[in-house]
Design an enzyme around this catalytic site. Structure first.
Site: not given
Ligand code: IVH
Length: 711
Positions: A116, A118
């Site tokens: 997905e 980011k």
């Molecule tokens: S999952 C335990 N999914 O990226 C899993 N994070 O660099 C943690 N982020 O802190 C996050 N899109 O703020 C996840 N599809 C996505 C995301 C995402 C953006 C951000 C989130 C995280 C940061 C890490």
């Protein structure tokens, strides 16, 4: 491509690097802005890690290594479970190595990977109690964050109330779409503020801001959900969150009414092997430039709850998910010069000339600098290293100078004392400087614009011809075009009989253009083509439009309290010119519009009822290259046609879109329409649908196509 680590030669270089990284992380987490771009930050952090690996007994307590948020501490509301960060990979090989390490750790192949986007915003946790949005908290240091519940109501996609009365925490990213970012900057600058540097810092700053005199809109995308506190009896749904695969959690959250990426052109997908992950990453990467929001990578997660549990988490990041980073959209380059350009309405805008830099797939040489005040506020100097941001449709912009890279040889930016176009005085009383002669300053630019294809559409009146007409004293404003005589035109250099007659015929045809185009040709600030059409349809005649006060102006869809008075005062400024056009026989009405009366019969959206057309009540989007009878139409002409047929033209596909006209090479809009089940037609099918509005020659005639129908 892996970012190379900075090489730290000694303890002093290590200390400086630790300080630089800590400062950058603190600024980033506090305001969303940092003087280091992502690449540079990664380089420094990797350099620090390499130095620490070689000198384990010299590790500083301040080191960002292994710390959530690079050690920046913000906020005091404890998180129910840590809000972790993600480790990064920069390419396929690194990903395969990482995926193999996960599978070694869990002792079996990962069942499925969820892939997905980011999202490039700011992480927040939204706590819902019995289905009501009770609290909004930033990530902070991952263990505790800041209460930003005051931002509830400003974030689209984060409803006040869920479809069911469940108690849970939704986690996701708050960001600004390109459109929201442009709107926020317009609002902020009109309140005398510095424009936001990029959508991420705009969202980060706006979520935290209290007591701003204006409100900006943001968008939420959920990427996780967890139960909140002990599940109430009967709250099976919240309890199931820890057992469901990640992809089902997202579906469940969307079903409750929270926004996820499922409705975008880059929805989460599950795949079964590393090769399929790579293919999907490439697909998302290819769509990046067209997305209406910023992404800085792709997140790959083990989908099954059992796989996540078996892989476990470290203190900073989970071991079952990884961020596959895409090239940064912020880069550092040199500011070589500042140019001052005079627009067609007399605004004097600075533009940065940059050492060419490759960002988001294109070479950036120029970037916007907003207004002179902004240069002073940011303390920009010629020769500075500056951070430049460019993503998708956003015009490249200079964010900030990288002050610690200064050598002392930088020079102050020289501000013009007189108008660079005509030498007149400059009105500096507002944020945007303007030549005191206003639109008379840059007559050539304003006449060329007025003669352009989407305004008066005067074929044969290019910029060179306009310069000739202005220099010879025959034309001083657009009104003069309509009283030119055959002899006067023939008297110009390189102007034969045939071209003169053709030009005169084109000018004659231009007199019949609808009010919307006359208005666009006048170049009223803040009203582009589509706003001009809306205004023209609303008032129907120039007379009624010019008689409107700010209150009446605000009844036009999309004109708010800020814009209305400036449109009214600018139209008053243009009164003489409007009169000149009218006297020359230029049309001043909008065909098909029903002007507002004291007793209008309103339609659903409050507009007075117009005659029903074949696209009545429909919202239509056009994408790709037009063919057949519509081949020669510009986007503006297609939009005019849609609106004349009773429809509403729009640029983005959403749930509200009724019809997508998809021509050759239609890209993500077609994909999105298909996902949403929106009706998609070819240009030929569309031409048939609106056949009653096309001319006998099918609208593809020599001089402009279907928009000619009304002339
Ligand atoms: S999952 C335990 N999914 O990226 C899993 N994070 O660099 C943690 N982020 O802190 C996050 N899109 O703020 C996840 N599809 C996505 C995301 C995402 C953006 C951000 C989130 C995280 C940061 C890490």
């Amino acid at each position: 491509m892996t970012t190379p680590a900075a090489v730290l030669v000694d303890a002093a270089a290590y200390a400086v690097a630790v300080q630089t990284a800590t400062k950058a992380a603190a600024a980033y987490y506090a305001t969303g802005e940092s003087a280091l771009d992502d690449d540079a930050y990664d380089r420094v952090v990797r350099g620090i890690a390499a130095y620490e690996a070689a000198h384990p007994d010299e590790i500083s307590a301040d080191s960002p290594s292994g710390k959530v948020a690079g050690g920046a501490v913000v906020g005091d509301v404890p998180h129910t479970a840590p809000m972790l960060s993600l480790d990064n990979v920069f390419g396929g090989e690194e990903f395969t190595t990482w995926a193999a390490s996960v599978e070694r750790r869990i002792g079996r192949p990962v069942e499925r990977w969820s892939v997905e986007p980011k999202l490039d915003g700011l992480a927040v946790a939204a706590r819902y109690e019995s289905g009501r949005l009770a609290r909004l908290i930033t990530r902070g240091d991952g263990l505790a964050g800041e209460d930003v519940s005051h931002a509830i109501g400003m974030i689209a996609g984060l409803p006040d109330r869920l479809a069911e009365p469940v108690t849970l925490e939704v986690r996701g990213e708050v960001l600004m779409t390109t459109e929201q970012f442009e709107q926020a900057n317009t609002l902020r600058t009109s309140h005398g503020g510095t424009p936001f540097a990029n959508p991420r810092s705009a969202a980060a700053g706006s979520v935290r801001a209290k007591d701003r005199p204006y409100q900006v809109e943001m968008t939420f995308f959920a990427y996780a959900a967890l139960p909140l506190g002990p599940a109430a009896s009967g709250d099976d749904l919240a309890a199931s969150l820890t057992e469901l695969p990640h992809s089902d959690v997202l579906t469940l959250v969307a079903g409750l009414g929270v926004h996820t990426t499922a409705t975008t052109t880059v929805p989460p997908r599950t795949v079964t092997d590393a090769e399929a992950v790579r293919v999907r990453v490439e697909e998302i990467g290819a769509l990046r430039a067209e997305l209406p929001f910023g992404i800085d990578g792709i997140v790959v997660k083990a989908d099954a709850a059992a796989d996540q549990l078996a892989a476990g988490s470290g203190s900073r990041a989970p071991r079952w998910a990884i961020a596959w980073k895409l090239p940064a959209v912020e880069k550092v380059t040199r500011l070589l010069d500042v140019e001052w350009n005079v627009g067609r309405t007399g605004t004097i805008a600075p533009r940065a000339v940059l050492e060419p830099v490759e960002i988001d797939g294109s070479t950036v040489t120029y970037a916007t600098l907003h207004n002179p005040n902004d240069i002073t506020r940011r303390d920009l100097r010629i020769g500075d290293h500056v951070m430049v941001y460019k993503a998708g449709d956003i015009i490249p912009r200079v964010e900030a100078p990288v002050a610690h890279l200064r050598t002392g040889d930088e020079k102050a930016v020289v501000f013009p004392e007189t108008c660079p176009q005509c030498g007149s005085d400059i009105d500096t009383s507002e944020q945007r400087w303007r030549c005191v002669r206003g639109r008379d300053c840059h007559v050539v630019a304003s006449i060329s614009y007025a003669a352009g294809r989407d305004q008066f559409d005067i074929e044969g009146l290019g910029a060179t011809r306009v310069v000739q007409l202005v220099d010879s004293g025959l034309v001083a404003d657009i009104g003069d075009l309509f009283t030119l005589t055959r002899e006067q035109i023939l008297g110009l250099d390189r102007m034969g009989e045939t071209s003169t007659d053709n030009l005169l015929a084109a000018i004659e045809r231009a007199k019949g253009q609808p009010l919307s185009r006359v208005l666009a040709a006048l170049g009223v600030r803040g009203t582009g083509r589509s706003m001009s059409r809306r205004i023209a349809r609303h008032f129907g005649t120039m007379e009624l439009l010019c008689a409107a006060d700010a209150q009446a102006m605000q009844r036009v869809d999309g004109i708010g309290g800020e814009k209305a008075p400036s449109i009214v005062s600018e139209l008053a400024e243009l009164a003489d010119l409007v009169e000149k056009l009218r006297a020359a026989g230029v049309n001043m009405t909008e065909p098909g519009a029903t002007p507002p009366s004291d007793d209008p019969t309103p339609t659903e959206d409050g507009e007075p009822a117009a005659d029903a057309g074949p696209l009545d009540g429909m919202t239509v989007v056009v994408t790709g290259a037009m063919t057949g009878p519509l081949e020669k139409l510009s986007r503006n002409e297609m939009n005019e046609l849609i609106e004349r047929a009773g429809g509403k033209s729009s640029s983005g596909v959403s749930k509200r879109t009724s019809l997508l006209v998809a021509g050759d090479n239609a890209g993500s809009k077609r994909q999105k329409a298909e996902q949403l089940g929106t009706r998609v037609v070819t240009p030929d099918e569309f031409a048939e649908l609106i056949a009653s509005l096309l001319t006998d020659d099918g609208g593809g005639g020599d001089n402009g196509g279907a928009a000619e129908a009304d002339r």
